[in-house]
Write an enzyme that holds these catalytic residues in place. Sequence first.
Site, mmCIF file in Angstrom:
data_model
loop_
_atom_site.group_PDB
_atom_site.id
_atom_site.type_symbol
_atom_site.label_atom_id
_atom_site.label_comp_id
_atom_site.label_asym_id
_atom_site.label_seq_id
_atom_site.Cartn_x
_atom_site.Cartn_y
_atom_site.Cartn_z
ATOM 1 N N GLU A 174 0.834 -1.208 0.000
ATOM 2 C CA GLU A 174 0.000 0.000 0.000
ATOM 3 C C GLU A 174 0.869 1.259 0.000
ATOM 4 O OE1 GLU A 174 -2.949 -0.180 3.114
ATOM 5 O OE2 GLU A 174 -4.241 -1.418 1.893
ATOM 6 N N GLU A 331 -6.522 -7.472 -0.603
ATOM 7 C CA GLU A 331 -6.986 -7.423 0.789
ATOM 8 C C GLU A 331 -8.431 -6.972 0.827
ATOM 9 O OE1 GLU A 331 -4.894 -4.777 3.382
ATOM 10 O OE2 GLU A 331 -2.938 -5.368 2.662
#
Length: 713
Positions: A174, A331
Amino acid sequence: MPSPTPHRWLRRPGPRTPSGEQAAPGTHAPTGLSYGADYNPDQWPHEVWDEDVRLMREAGVTVVSLAIFSWARIQPSEDTWDFAWLDEVMDLLHENGITVDLATATASPPPWLTTKHPEVLPQTRTGETLWPGARQQWRPTSPVFREHALRLVERMAERYADHPALVAWHVSNELGCHNVYDYSDDAAAAFRAWLRDRYTTLDALNDAWGTAFWSQRYGAWEQVLPPRLAASHPNPTQQLDFKRFSSDALRDHLRAEAAILRRVTPDVPVTTNFMVMGETKGMDYAAWADDLDFVSNDHYVLPGPQALDELSFSANLTGGIARHRPWFLMEHSTSAVNWQPVNVAKKPGELARDSLTHVAHGADAVCFFQWRQSAAGAEKYHSGMVPHAGERSRLFRDVVALGATLRDLAPVAGSLQKPARAAIVFDWDSWWTSELDSHPTDRLRYRQEALDWYSAFLALGVRADVVPTATDLAGYDVVVAPVLHVVPAALRDRLTAFVEGGGHLVTTYFSGVVDQDDHAWLGGYPGALRDLLGIRVEEFAPLLDGESATVELAGEQLEGTLWTEPVDVVDPDVEVLGWYKTGEQAGRAAVTRRTVRAGDRTGSAAYVSTRFGRLGLVPVLARLLDDAGVRSELPAAVRGEVELAVRTDGTDDYWFLVNRTARPVEVPGVTGDVLAGRRLAAPATTGADAPGALLLDPRGVAVVRRAAEAATA
Ligand code: GAL
């Protein structure tokens, strides 16, 4: 090169798009949908690992993301490396048929590094240091951090190049989640280099930034800074360029890691997990996608009345960023997260419904954060596939059931998002610029406006793609570009060509107002789009909190908030669809549409001058779609209650029907083989060939395979 195993994300040619275009390498999971999670075995004693793989097999897990936060374990000091534990985990996973999306492990630098080199720590706009103790405590532009990170990447790549479990590389994690905006001296130096590259000369920078204003003219590059805390409103173009630069700086880090991976392991695809969700807006993912072999995304449900709409919107936009090719859901959560003010557990059915909504919009992998819920650390109350309660739990049973459903959906793998007839354009420059300070209102929320239009599409049961601005719009019948604030001349020309080619464009307040440098187009609003829309606005008239203006449209009284404008109709081909009835603009046009005839094509350009919100937009959109001949593909009875998303492999279409309610819903009239869900027996009164209705459980999803219909876009 690792030997092929099922569920491998190979660098091989993908399927052809309906228009015959060859999909990029590395985007095709040929043998089924992948299923798994972030796996953090280094948080657990060794004896738990065997139980982990036993339960993974039971759940049908095929892939895990490994070593994401393992830098301190892999490299305990500058000159010591410990790969033994990771070797063992990789082997164990492989022996159990589980593949690995291996992280480069650079996401969170270890304490030895930040102690020795505190100059890698990011700084806020007020000059505060972001200290270690959490994660992502690194400056994207730090040469020292880059050197250490790339050393680790090289070691990882060399060590696992030939490991048979390795199917993909997961760069960092991320990127920009916590460190997108760094105002340090490293950032200042890199910002200047970026600006030199963009503008070449200081004169060009001074022009673009409008530095004649407030005595800001720069006489040397060294005088230029990031927009640190200032006495008043910082220069808007400086702010915009700093956003562009910050996104590019992280992208540069991604490219640097990817270059090493591609050199050492040219056959292993490279990805990184995007955060296309909510207000995460620092990274221009549409620009980053070309650096990846396949797009990955992380998404977490944001509670509220549009939770499900936002999930679908994000998944849909991820597909748009991936150019409608399959992508990887890296995710999401099995149940509650830990980072919202109140972290709500998922209700029965939501785990599977949320996952399958992503698959409906092109995900070929369904992964969670994380495999086993942590016992310690800041995320111990964040759900996982194996909860604190253990395998004897409803949650783990739901996880196992989802694994079985995904196996049933194997034929879907590799198929593409089937283009809709309508699209919503999503534009990072407009997002960044429309929400800057010192504007007519600070209440405007770009993504919320786009989401509200998407909610209206869902309410009407009409499919719409969500696509980045650079997407070729030619195949769409209707394009909605809400708050398209930044319109350079080239974009104006593209939109004009779209309308002259017979397309129907819809845009809203605060669109077309500025160019790429955030300079106002002169002569009246909506600036660059004034001629195309056939209207002219001399002055904005935003509304105060609590104020509204009634608009009459198609016989309905709608309430506009946030914004109004005194719209002058200047082109004879403009029709007024909605009139202001109250407030300062009473008697003036609120919603307009200009008909544009070019040759034998008739397009249109519509303008909505106020904010109607997700409910108020439904009749507005219904009118516009109706006139454009775009209709729902769903039976009338279930529109709004059921979302339809379609994938296609050219031979078959896959219809995903998502029950958006907590009640069972019957969907009549949908032919095809049921891959997931149930079909009721056809009533005796219907014809012999009539299909029985699909029965969607509360929050349930049905997937039906049908012979492909010609693509419409
Ligand atoms: C993501 C992150 C994961 C985990 C998750 C929790 O932002 O990549 O490591 O923290 O959020 O929801």
